[in-house]
Design an enzyme around this catalytic site. Structure first.
Site, PDB file in Angstrom:
ATOM      1  N   ARG A  32       0.882  -1.179   0.000  1.00  0.00           N
ATOM      2  CA  ARG A  32       0.000   0.000   0.000  1.00  0.00           C
ATOM      3  C   ARG A  32       0.910   1.216   0.000  1.00  0.00           C
ATOM      4  NH1 ARG A  32      -5.330   1.437   3.492  1.00  0.00           N
ATOM      5  NH2 ARG A  32      -6.107   0.058   1.870  1.00  0.00           N
ATOM      6  N   HIS A  51      -7.353   0.920  -6.538  1.00  0.00           N
ATOM      7  CA  HIS A  51      -7.562   0.013  -5.395  1.00  0.00           C
ATOM      8  C   HIS A  51      -8.282  -1.239  -5.905  1.00  0.00           C
ATOM      9  CE1 HIS A  51      -7.746  -1.288  -1.371  1.00  0.00           C
ATOM     10  NE2 HIS A  51      -8.603  -0.427  -0.837  1.00  0.00           N
ATOM     11  N   GLN A  73     -10.093  -3.852  -3.531  1.00  0.00           N
ATOM     12  CA  GLN A  73     -11.376  -3.379  -3.009  1.00  0.00           C
ATOM     13  C   GLN A  73     -12.494  -3.690  -3.992  1.00  0.00           C
ATOM     14  OE1 GLN A  73     -12.146  -1.758   0.023  1.00  0.00           O
ATOM     15  NE2 GLN A  73     -14.174  -2.326  -0.719  1.00  0.00           N
ATOM     16  N   ASP A 111     -17.343   7.119  -1.244  1.00  0.00           N
ATOM     17  CA  ASP A 111     -16.095   6.940  -0.495  1.00  0.00           C
ATOM     18  C   ASP A 111     -15.811   8.285   0.164  1.00  0.00           C
ATOM     19  OD1 ASP A 111     -13.622   6.078   0.452  1.00  0.00           O
ATOM     20  OD2 ASP A 111     -12.624   6.130  -1.502  1.00  0.00           O
ATOM     21  N   CYS A 145     -16.356   1.503   0.623  1.00  0.00           N
ATOM     22  CA  CYS A 145     -15.189   0.662   0.922  1.00  0.00           C
ATOM     23  C   CYS A 145     -14.780   0.750   2.384  1.00  0.00           C
ATOM     24  CB  CYS A 145     -14.030   1.043   0.016  1.00  0.00           C
ATOM     25  SG  CYS A 145     -13.422   2.729   0.281  1.00  0.00           S
ATOM     26  N   ARG A 205     -13.549  -8.696   1.498  1.00  0.00           N
ATOM     27  CA  ARG A 205     -12.136  -8.441   1.196  1.00  0.00           C
ATOM     28  C   ARG A 205     -11.345  -9.729   1.382  1.00  0.00           C
ATOM     29  NH1 ARG A 205     -10.073  -3.261   1.388  1.00  0.00           N
ATOM     30  NH2 ARG A 205      -8.200  -4.332   0.617  1.00  0.00           N
TER      31      ARG A 205
HETATM   32  N1   CP Z   1     -11.210  -0.289   2.367  1.00  0.00           N
HETATM   33  C1   CP Z   1      -9.928  -0.311   2.780  1.00  0.00           C
HETATM   34  O1   CP Z   1      -8.987  -0.471   1.999  1.00  0.00           O
HETATM   35  O2   CP Z   1      -9.785  -0.210   4.134  1.00  0.00           O
HETATM   36  P1   CP Z   1      -8.419  -0.012   4.943  1.00  0.00           P
HETATM   37  O3   CP Z   1      -7.900   1.350   4.591  1.00  0.00           O
HETATM   38  O4   CP Z   1      -8.815  -0.131   6.374  1.00  0.00           O
HETATM   39  O5   CP Z   1      -7.444  -1.078   4.516  1.00  0.00           O
HETATM   40  N1  NVA Z   2     -10.013   6.640  -1.277  1.00  0.00           N
HETATM   41  C1  NVA Z   2      -9.614   6.234   0.045  1.00  0.00           C
HETATM   42  C2  NVA Z   2      -9.806   4.765   0.226  1.00  0.00           C
HETATM   43  C3  NVA Z   2      -9.460   4.248   1.600  1.00  0.00           C
HETATM   44  C4  NVA Z   2      -9.595   2.773   1.691  1.00  0.00           C
HETATM   45  C5  NVA Z   2      -8.182   6.654   0.295  1.00  0.00           C
HETATM   46  O1  NVA Z   2      -7.331   6.472  -0.592  1.00  0.00           O
HETATM   47  O2  NVA Z   2      -7.898   7.177   1.370  1.00  0.00           O
END
Ligand code: CP
Ligand code: NVA
Length: 309
Positions: free
Chosen positions: A109, A136, A139, A227, A266, A294
């Site tokens: 990540r 992502h 997701q 989101d 998400c 997930r």
């Molecule tokens: N939806 C998602 O990716 O959650 P986290 O940021 O908690 O991993």
């Molecule tokens: N769009 C959000 C998703 C978090 C899971 C971010 O990148 O912060």
């Protein structure tokens, strides 16, 4: 041969996405009501190890990948980049070379999509995208699984997105192209999704409609998705939050969607901003299934990346 990386859904393609979703559904059903950490009967990733690198916060991605590996009979190592040598200047390339000698797959990540591309370039084991500033895909695998579970076929599905043109939306748009559904995006001017994702999805056979009118976006939608208004690492600020206000998913907006429409997010949710309590806690909301999925979806992504699907 090159390892099977999963940086975006297109790396797998529509047929593989469909195969992963079928596998995920079957595996989920086969272990219903089992203790969550018990390996699946066939333990297909027995002896395999996933390394996870986090440069940003996470709850779901971290726990779901760890649980996915346990359920597949393997195990996972979780690392924060700040406590790795990567955090004090070891190169991405050298990190990729070293981890490739030690583990069977890498999930990262990161803020910068270029970094995951570099990691994948130098890694000889699969690299999986656990969220970047661009996309992502894991997701969206969980989201598609959640939609299918509710009996909605993907081809021809009518989906609405409200709010920022962010990483999650990019992967959703990619999915619309691969799985041939419609996504109507309602958001403010200046916060549109990346034009490249939109063009590629349209060329692949998805319908992508961009509008500044929230009501128009949700009209006839079977699934309404949103989101956070400001993603991790985005400068954002008050101007961005103010621009997003008309796109809040509240009961009045949901009333304009198709009867029985589902609400998806998400997570994490900013209750009272992009979604009201009344919507996220309503019967229409499938966000907890989405979170659980997930695990199930990523098990199949891992199996695909390790060439079992
Ligand atoms: N939806 C998602 O990716 O959650 P986290 O940021 O908690 O991993
Ligand atoms: N769009 C959000 C998703 C978090 C899971 C971010 O990148 O912060």
């Amino acid at each position: 041969m090159m390892a099977r990386h999963f940086l975006n859904l297109t790396d797998a393609g529509g047929d593989a996405v469909a195969a992963m979703l079928n596998d995920a559904l079957a595996r989920k059903q086969a272990r219903a009501a089992w203790p969550k950490g018990r390996p699946d009967a066939d333990a297909p990733l027995a002896g395999r190890v996933l390394a996870m690198i986090f440069e940003k916060n996470s709850t779901r991605t971290r726990v779901s990948f760890d649980m996915a590996m346990r359920q597949l009979g393997g195990s996972a190592i979780v690392m924060e980049s700040g406590s790795m040598q990567l955090g004090r200047g070891e190169t991405v390339a050298d990190t990729a070379r070293v981890l490739s000698r030690m583990v069977d797959a890498i999930m990262i990540r990161t803020d910068d999509h270029a970094k995951i591309e570099e990691l994948a370039h130098y890694a000889t084991v699969p690299v999986i995208n656990g969220l970047t500033d661009q996309s992502h895909p894991c997701q969206i695998m969980a989201d598609l699984l959640t939609v299918i579970e509710r009996g909605l076929p993907l081809p021809g599905l009518q989906m609405a997105w409200l709010g920022d043109g962010n990483n999650v939306l990019h992967s959703l748009i990619e999915a619309a192209g691969l799985m041939k559904f419609t996504i109507r995006v309602g958001g403010p001017q200046g916060y549109e999704p990346d034009a490249g994702f939109v063009a590629r999805a349209r060329a692949a056979g998805g319908e992508v409609v961009l509008t500044n009118d929230a009501q128009e976006a949700v009209r006839g939608a079977q699934v309404v998705v949103t989101d956070c208004w400001v993603s991790m690492g985005q400068a954002g600020g008050e101007a961005q939050v103010a621009a997003m206000q008309p796109y809040q998913v509240n009961a009045a907006l949901m009333a304009g969607a198709a009867p029985g429409a589902l609400f998806m997010h998400c997570l994490p949710a900013h209750r009272g901003e992009e979604v009201t309590d009344a919507v996220i806690d309503s019967a229409a909301s499938v966000v907890w299934d989405e979170a659980e999925n997930r695990i199930h979806a990523q098990k199949s992504v891992l199996r695909w990346a390790l060439e079992q699907l």
